[in-house]
Design an enzyme around this catalytic site. Structure first.
Site, PDB file in Angstrom:
ATOM      1  CB  THR A  21      -2.418   2.772  -4.027  1.00 20.48           C
ATOM      2  OG1 THR A  21      -2.735   4.055  -3.482  1.00 20.48           O
ATOM      3  CG2 THR A  21      -2.408   2.862  -5.549  1.00 20.48           C
ATOM      4  N   GLY A  22      -5.383   3.052  -3.010  1.00 20.86           N
ATOM      5  CA  GLY A  22      -6.639   3.714  -3.316  1.00 20.86           C
ATOM      6  C   GLY A  22      -6.460   4.866  -4.276  1.00 20.86           C
ATOM      7  CG  ASP A  61      -2.119   2.698   6.404  1.00 24.49           C
ATOM      8  OD1 ASP A  61      -2.592   3.721   6.908  1.00 24.49           O
ATOM      9  OD2 ASP A  61      -2.185   2.471   5.175  1.00 24.49           O
ATOM     10  CG  ASP A 114      -1.656   1.244   1.455  1.00 22.27           C
ATOM     11  OD1 ASP A 114      -2.396   1.643   0.534  1.00 22.27           O
ATOM     12  OD2 ASP A 114      -1.512   1.848   2.537  1.00 22.27           O
ATOM     13  CG  LEU A 115       1.391   3.842  -2.990  1.00 22.09           C
ATOM     14  CD1 LEU A 115       1.034   4.747  -4.163  1.00 22.09           C
ATOM     15  CD2 LEU A 115       2.899   3.615  -2.944  1.00 22.09           C
ATOM     16  CE  LYS A 152      -5.370  -1.069  -1.212  1.00 23.15           C
ATOM     17  NZ  LYS A 152      -4.400  -0.425  -0.304  1.00 23.15           N
TER      18      LYS A 152
END
Length: 270
Positions: A44-45, A219, A11-12, A196
């Site tokens: 990522t979103g 996270d 994730d970013l 995801k």
């Protein structure tokens, strides 16, 4: 332990990025090295336009999952099967008609095109609008196709109404996630097919990666399914409480280079 042929899903925001664009250089250096012998994948979103910089920084040659998996594609491999998941634009039209009294604004995206319902003083940092086509106005006039999802900004205290509306009106066609920006409620409307984990499953199938060689680090609440899907699901120390409950492994916070320390000490930590 030298990692080889693992899928490492990262994730970013909140995992290797703080704020809008401060990235964890120590973790990035390690990921860049690992990408030479593993499948490092960004999940990522964010849209592609605000994640491509990090994709290129890591010199990746893998697919990328944007919008939490609603858009899965490979920037450099046209043979990789692209996935586009969307919600019905008519559901958004109905939502706006029924909830105008609590609504601040909405934006949604179709790949890298942004559609903003109404301008506000605070909205632009959240749009990541550089390099995108931005259209502002009533969605009934501007939104001619189904978007990948939608981000709704509403008044504080609207949470219960939003949840009840989505559950009762859409009957499972749309799911909702809620968080806060100062005194504004932020909701994400997304398809139940979007996750995801689903994106990782398609990547594993394409590259023939076995379940026992999947590492996923995140996270947020939107990382829960991914963390549960991976054999080595890792929650950041700064992670959402619900994620911390389900993750088998925990690492330090993003500010403490949590990704670096987990991957560097992988053999000892597992």
């Amino acid at each position: 332990m030298k990692l080889k042929n693992y899928l490492i899903a990262i994730d970013l925001d909140g995992t290797v990025i703080t704020g809008f664009d401060n990235y964890d250089k120590k973790s990035f250096r390690l990921l860049k090295r690992l990408a030479k012998n593993n499948y490092v994948v960004i999940t990522t979103g964010r849209p592609l336009r605000s994640s491509k910089y990090y994709y290129d920084l890591l010199k990746l040659k893998t697919p990328i999952a944007n919008y939490n998996g609603a858009l899965l594609h490979h920037p450099n491999d046209p043979n990789f099967p692209k996935t586009m998941i969307s919600i019905d634009r008519n559901d958004l039209f109905q939502f706006i008609d029924d909830n105008a009294d609590i609504l601040e604004t909405i934006f949604c995206e179709i790949e890298d095109d942004i559609y903003l319902y109404k301008e506000t003083d605070y909205i632009y940092p959240y749009l990541h609008a550089d390099g995108a086509n931005l259209t502002v106005g009533d969605f009934k006039d501007t939104l001619h196709n189904n978007p990948n999802g939608a981000i709704i900004f509403s008044k504080l205290g609207s949470e219960a109404r939003l949840i009840n509306y989505v559950e009762n009106k859409f009957q499972g066609r749309i799911k909702i996630r809620i968080w806060y920006v100062n005194t504004i409620v932020v909701s994400e409307f997304y398809s139940p097919l979007t996750s995801k984990a689903n994106a990782l499953s398609k990547i594993c199938e394409y590259y023939h990666i076995p379940q026992e060689k999947i590492i996923a680090i995140g996270d947020g609440h939107n990382d829960i399914e991914m963390i549960e899907f991976a054999s080595y699901g890792v929650a950041m120390g700064n992670g959402h409480p619900d994620l911390l409950k389900v993750a088998k492994y925990h690492t330090k916070s993003v500010k403490e280079h949590g990704v670096y320390y987990f991957l560097k000490n992988f053999k000892r930590l597992i």
